[in-house]
Enzyme design. Sequence first.
Site, PDB file in Angstrom:
ATOM      1  N   SER B 100       0.819  -1.213   0.000  1.00 11.70           N
ATOM      2  CA  SER B 100       0.000   0.000   0.000  1.00 11.70           C
ATOM      3  C   SER B 100       0.853   1.263   0.000  1.00 11.70           C
ATOM      4  O   SER B 100       1.627   1.481  -0.908  1.00 11.70           O
ATOM      5  CB  SER B 100      -0.953  -0.062   1.198  1.00 11.70           C
ATOM      6  OG  SER B 100      -1.960   0.877   1.066  1.00 11.70           O
ATOM      7  N   ASP B 244      -2.235   6.291  -4.047  1.00 13.06           N
ATOM      8  CA  ASP B 244      -1.091   5.558  -3.511  1.00 13.06           C
ATOM      9  C   ASP B 244      -0.829   4.363  -4.443  1.00 13.06           C
ATOM     10  O   ASP B 244      -1.570   4.169  -5.410  1.00 13.06           O
ATOM     11  CB  ASP B 244      -1.335   5.158  -2.042  1.00 13.06           C
ATOM     12  CG  ASP B 244      -2.350   4.047  -1.886  1.00 13.06           C
ATOM     13  OD1 ASP B 244      -3.141   3.844  -2.826  1.00 13.06           O
ATOM     14  OD2 ASP B 244      -2.358   3.393  -0.835  1.00 13.06           O
ATOM     15  N   ASP B 246      -1.340   1.250  -4.537  1.00 10.80           N
ATOM     16  CA  ASP B 246      -2.361   0.238  -4.832  1.00 10.80           C
ATOM     17  C   ASP B 246      -3.758   0.832  -5.007  1.00 10.80           C
ATOM     18  O   ASP B 246      -4.754   0.107  -5.003  1.00 10.80           O
ATOM     19  CB  ASP B 246      -2.350  -0.903  -3.812  1.00 10.80           C
ATOM     20  CG  ASP B 246      -2.903  -0.499  -2.459  1.00 10.80           C
ATOM     21  OD1 ASP B 246      -2.766   0.693  -2.106  1.00 10.80           O
ATOM     22  OD2 ASP B 246      -3.467  -1.361  -1.765  1.00 10.80           O
ATOM     23  N   ASP B 248      -5.907   2.502  -3.279  1.00  9.38           N
ATOM     24  CA  ASP B 248      -7.002   2.551  -2.316  1.00  9.38           C
ATOM     25  C   ASP B 248      -7.129   3.925  -1.672  1.00  9.38           C
ATOM     26  O   ASP B 248      -8.214   4.336  -1.288  1.00  9.38           O
ATOM     27  CB  ASP B 248      -6.918   1.415  -1.276  1.00  9.38           C
ATOM     28  CG  ASP B 248      -5.683   1.464  -0.397  1.00  9.38           C
ATOM     29  OD1 ASP B 248      -4.748   2.235  -0.701  1.00  9.38           O
ATOM     30  OD2 ASP B 248      -5.640   0.713   0.601  1.00  9.38           O
TER      31      ASP B 248
END
Lengths: 453, 451
Positions: B100, B244, B246, B248
């Site tokens: 993440s 970010d 990933d 999310d």
Amino acid sequence: MANSLRISHVGLRGVVGRGLTASHVLQFASAFGSFLPTDGPVVVGRDPRSSGAMIEQGVLAGLMACGHECVRLGIVSTPVIQHAIRRMNAAGGISIGASHNAAEWNALKFLGRGGSYLSTAEAGELLDIYHLQKFDYAPWNGLGSLRDEAGALDTYLDELAEVYDFDRIRHFRAVVDCCNGTSSLVLRRLNQRFGLGLVLINARLDGKAFAHEPATNARTVAQQLAPLVAPIGADGGFVFDADSDRIGAATELGEPISEEMILPLLADHVLPTSRGKLVITNLSTTSLADEVASRHGGRVIRAPVGRQAAMDALAAYDPGQVAIAGEGNGGIMLAQFRFVYDGIAAMLGILTFMAERRDRLSSIIASYPRYSMFKEQVPVRSKRIPALLAGLEDRYSDGVATVTDGLRIDWPGRWFHVRVSQTEPVVRVICEQRGEEPRELFDDLMGRVRSIA
Amino acid sequence: MRRVHDLKIGVSGIRGVIGEFLTPALVCDFAQAFGTYVGGGPVVVGRDTRPSGPMMQHAVCCGLLAAGCEVIDVGVLPTPTIQVFTASTGAGGGIAITASHNPAQYNALKFFNHEGVFFNQYERSELIDIYHQSDFRQAGNAGIQGIRCDPETPVLRHFERVLACVDTDAIRQRRFRVALDGVNGAGSLVSVDFLSRRLQCDLRAMWVDPSQPFPREAEPKPEVLGELAGLVRREQCDIGFAQDPDGDRLAVCDETGRVLDNDDVLALVVDAVLARTPGDAVVNLTTSASIEEIASRRGRKVYRTPVGEANVVDKMLAVGAAIGGEGSNGGIIVPAVHYCRDSYAGMAFILDRLAATGVKLSELAAHLPRYFRRSGKSMFEHGRLGPLMQQLEQAFPGAAPDRTDGLKLSWRGKWIHLRASNTEPLVRFTAEAGSEQEVEQLFGRVKELVG
């Protein structure tokens, strides 16, 4: 289940899920990744077993984590992997496949630079790294990448075409039992590209079940292949194990050819034109090999049984001195193919030999003097083995003893070999005589073995 | 004692620095434990763009195949896209290979159940028990499945769900000029598709090459988004978005080039979602009190939970909330799309609100309740948090205490919150009040106590 996992100098082998797990694969791939230098890629291929998909993923993870660039060939025969390693000047490779074992087995075979199996010393180092569990993992920005390579099969066929004149063997019709293994890919392409007349059976790649045990001995040949040869009017029949490194054969009459005959047959083919005159084989292989070799001014070197001993024996000679190496199980290495166990190269050699001799396979086989062999195995407690061997040496002290792998006793025209299996707690008893069956010697021997074991 | 942990195996899964710490063998074992937990059904596997992703993915696939799972390989995709797909495809679960917002040398596994939702604490502790017992499902050759690749369907499903929640035509008609900082992450390519093709924005994208390294700190904090702000000003954009690695988390920049703080972004999305959907809001204890004001303007309630996406999602499921999120980290959860942090839902709802109101983003932000916040952190020391909480409570006798996650003390219009981080050996503390002077004063007293 006993012996469902075996970790040794020849690599890692086991029944997937019961003995051989993903953890083993990751640890071993990491050990191999730590062992290999990072100059040059690492080549990875597999046979069609379903578990190969799982093992391939683990192997790639371990190698990439150690910073190796990986070249993935997919489902290919072991010889294709070995030649690709040499051509790409790769650091080494891994062949995933349990060759002649049943479908639930799988194995990792580790290959070094040039595509050859690791020497005993190298394999020992790999085992030490594996047991120590200290791996040279690369930092996050130094990991290896992966490249898929689809052309390795065709380049391999180009190399076969350089050695064999396909024009001379195109007229042959041969039935080939692929046993649902990688040979079907190679042979289908051979037919396509060079117009060979190979009729394939059990040619569908199957990861779950093979049509029969993927062995190459005469018993397996007799099951499905041999009965087909005569009815379809073929000139011969051949069978390969799952990763195509071994071969078995049947004559045009549908008679299974003993697996012991493959080496003498091919030695007879290559020795007349070969610069090297040595034939390397193991202590359990037929003496017909010696007789054939001496006809062409050659000589047989006998090593202990097993791939590792064969590799070490090969390494002890200048490659130019050696014509052929192999064992009485259908595993043959030819000088022209840089001593890679290759069933398909062996088949092309037999077909070329038939063309040269302008003779039927059955007649060629019948032209050799008769040797009769008995093989048996007896369970034994490991503790009793030294006493067993000493007892036998004492009993048959009139012969010439060789003790490099169990005990072999030679008399003129006959011999026996008693050795301990590397994979099971049994002793294997092999007895051969030129001409008539060595029934009397064998019975006596078996009586002794049973009484001591 | 070692205070910085390069490898963490715990109830939040497995996370660590690639190399000596997070090894492929550990990753494979964890994946096999997960395959054992889901009972050998199909498992969706995807990843973000960090360099260790391919290696990690092979290790994960090895473990899953060994457990008898079929692997559905969706390749490089945002975490929310993987979650939506896991829920809609009949899989037994899903794994996202991503650390993440952590730096590039880290990687981690995120585990989802068959509904595509993060494992709750009970599921997580069962998984870690299986891992520690090494009592894995071991498929034999006959039980080993293969890997199926499907990089296309997940994106279609995810965007379909997002676009169904907003007035897509109204957004398209405005032809918003949008700046995007994709941090060369998993969202890079699909975000370009989402904004320029699906929403027909006039896109000015930067750092949308997934083959390149992260060009800035992975966490989209306002102080690292200077390049995005510059792009917005230079190209006279209506809005700028940053993700970010990933996809999310979401950060937002207004048309003047000012990067909004995370609580304001969440407040804008809460307002936008509540404008369209009935239901309440769920946020964590560290999120601004502005959420209560916004919700009460529309007659809705706000539920508070301990910090952590799983805690927020659990509460949202329990109360049937319309919107959830965490101001502290840029997480926006719109259940009409899926119970997961989703930067795409965030982008869609903010554009939807801009289209519906016809005003500029800076004006929308100006109408938010005005609160001021200060946050700090200090090294965590064992045995110190309890006494600190007691001292804090004694120092502020008039406040209402909440001890569900550390200690939160609230008054009318102001609060302070002190807690231990879930992921790092840190104590975090935040103060919020209606004026800058008041927040400085509150924060100063807390900081003095914590030291």
